[in-house]
Enzyme design. Structure first.
Site, PDB file in Angstrom:
ATOM      1  CE  LYS A   1       1.541   5.587   8.809  1.00  0.00           C
ATOM      2  NZ  LYS A   1       0.356   4.868   8.348  1.00  0.00           N
TER       3      LYS A   1
ATOM      4  CG  ASP B   1       5.565   3.572   0.922  1.00  0.00           C
ATOM      5  OD1 ASP B   1       6.109   4.497   1.836  1.00  0.00           O
ATOM      6  OD2 ASP B   1       4.620   3.611   0.568  1.00  0.00           O
TER       7      ASP B   1
ATOM      8  CE1 TYR C   1      -3.672   2.495   0.331  1.00  0.00           C
ATOM      9  CE2 TYR C   1      -2.479   3.001   2.383  1.00  0.00           C
ATOM     10  CZ  TYR C   1      -3.464   3.431   1.454  1.00  0.00           C
ATOM     11  OH  TYR C   1      -4.579   4.483   1.478  1.00  0.00           O
TER      12      TYR C   1
END
Ligand SMILES: Cc1ncc(COP(=O)(O)O)c(C=O)c1O
Ligand SMILES: N[C@H](C=O)CCC(=O)O
Length: 427
Positions: free
Chosen positions: A266, A238, A143
């Site tokens: 985050k 990622d 994702y």
């Protein structure tokens, strides 16, 4: 009697799609209403009804030091006094960029954005701008946020909801996204052969943490690195989940494999909405205003978010023991849960790396999207619900990670293991 969480969810569903601002939070795959959270402290979150839960989600990663870590909290309160947003550069942006570029392998320049989605979208654009090529290879079950081109065989909520490709993504956007099988180098090689000279980049989660946690096989990342070099494509890690979590230098440091571009999310905002992408100077120099790859953001480098991120990253850098402790805690928890399952004869495949883990409810090995999907999601849901009722808050999907943090104590872990021993016998 209806709980406050139930009542809030009823109201929310009338005005917010599905009652939530991000689909996984709706708890649909575990067949119950979500908890509405009122506050959090250390390793605990408290719902609107005043129940306390040991939190193994940590806001999906950023709360590595626990909720309201004093060092982060103080930095935020101080920053608030200076104002919320200027839309102009601040010293903190320079400080955080210096800190990251000095300590993370291969990140020579970095640009702050507001989310992991934006970070990936921007890194992919930079890769295309730099190489002059259009195709991107991604892996099934990884994702990378919800930008159009990345919503192809994606993990996380997309996988949980069983949506292979999102409606609303024009065919043209998805046509340049090629999908390979995680841990399967042949599937990547085939795509390189079929699209010779057209592949701008290969993007992956170096540890896949959005189809449960799937570990890269020995040599997989290095061989991908070599394949990219042979084919003139860039390698993008990622690291929205693995960055500053597996090690300060993330998966790049942990596995000793350097990507050309890296994306963060985050965790570098200490809980505030932040993302970033960075990498080799010559690639990052294609980004505007230096080069022709346009990317911008009114709130990018927000002063309060930068203060939180800087405080969290400095703490991690100055306290390397954090990594040893959270890894140990995670191993301890997982070993206990595994034993509990074995006692109850519940087949389980358990993955753990650093402070990330996953219990797949299957007795078969899991090394890609297909095998992850073979897990018994109904059994997971029974486990999840029983543990939640006993005060243990895990991610509400088989295809998400368990996150350990610095605030978890042995007593917390023992309580969770003890309850799991009872629960496993009932599911
Ligand atoms: C690996 C990875 N990349 C990208 C994203 C997207 O980040 P965000 O939700 O902040 O847009 C996430 C999480 O959601 C993620 O786990
Ligand atoms: N798997 C996602 C983050 O890493 C879950 C967060 C979300 O989509 O709300």
């Amino acid at each position: 009697m209806e709980t406050k969480s139930e009542a809030l969810f009823e109201r929310a569903q009338k005005v917010i799609p599905g009652g939530v601002n991000s689909p996984v939070r709706a708890f649909r795959s575990v067949g119950r209403h979500p908890l509405f959270i009122e506050r959090a402290e250390g390793q605990y979150i408290y719902d609107a009804d005043g129940n306390r839960y040991t939190d193994y989600v940590g806001s999906w990663g950023p709360m590595i030091l626990g909720h309201k870590a004093p060092v982060v909290q103080e930095a935020v309160l101080k920053a608030l006094e200076g104002g919320l947003s200027f839309g102009a550069p601040t010293e903190r942006e320079v400080l955080i960029a210096e800190l990251i570029t000095q300590h993370v392998p291969g990140v020579e320049m970095i640009r702050m954005v507001n989310s992991g989605t934006e970070a990936v979208m921007s890194a992919v654009r930079a890769a295309r701008g730099f190489t002059g090529r259009s195709k991107i290879i991604k892996f099934e079950g990884c994702y990378h946020g919800h930008s159009d081109g990345m919503l192809v065989k994606a993990g996380s909520g997309v996988m949980t909801a069983g949506i292979p490709d999102s409606l609303g993504v024009p065919g043209g956007c998805a046509a340049d996204t090629l999908t390979a099988v995680y841990n399967d180098l042949d599937s990547v090689e085939q795509l390189f052969q079929q699209h010779r000279g057209d592949v701008a980049a290969v993007i992956l989660e170096p540890v896949a943490a959005n189809m449960g946690v799937v570990l890269p096989k020995e040599g997989f990342l290095q061989k991908l690195r070599n394949m990219c070099d042979t084919n003139g494509a860039l390698l993008i890690f990622d690291e929205v989940i693995t960055g500053f979590r597996l090690a300060f230098g993330g998966a790049q440091e942990y596995f000793g494999v350097q990507a050309d571009l890296v994306t963060y999310g985050k965790i570098i905002g200490g809980g505030m909405p932040v993302g970033a992408y960075g990498g080799r100077r010559e690639i990052m120099e294609t980004v505007a205003p230096l080069g022709g790859v346009y990317q911008a953001g009114t709130l990018s480098g927000n002063p309060v978010a930068m203060a939180a991120g800087l405080a969290q990253l400095r703490f991690l850098l100055d306290n390397p023991q954090v990594y040893g402790q959270i890894e140990q805690s995670c191993a301890y928890l997982v070993e206990g849960l595994q034993k509990a399952a074995a006692e109850a004869e519940v087949p389980l495949t358990v993955h753990q790396i650093g402070s990330l883990a996953c219990l797949f409810f299957t007795g078969s090995p899991v090394d890609d999207y297909g095998s992850a999907k073979s897990s018994d999601t109904k059994r997971f849901a029974r486990y999840f619900n029983a543990m939640l009722t006993r005060g243990h808050y895990f991610a509400p999907s088989q295809f998400e990670a368990i996150f350990l943090g610095y605030a978890h104590t042995k007593e917390d872990l023992d309580r969770t293991i003890q309850d799991a021993r009872g629960v496993m016998k009932t599911i």
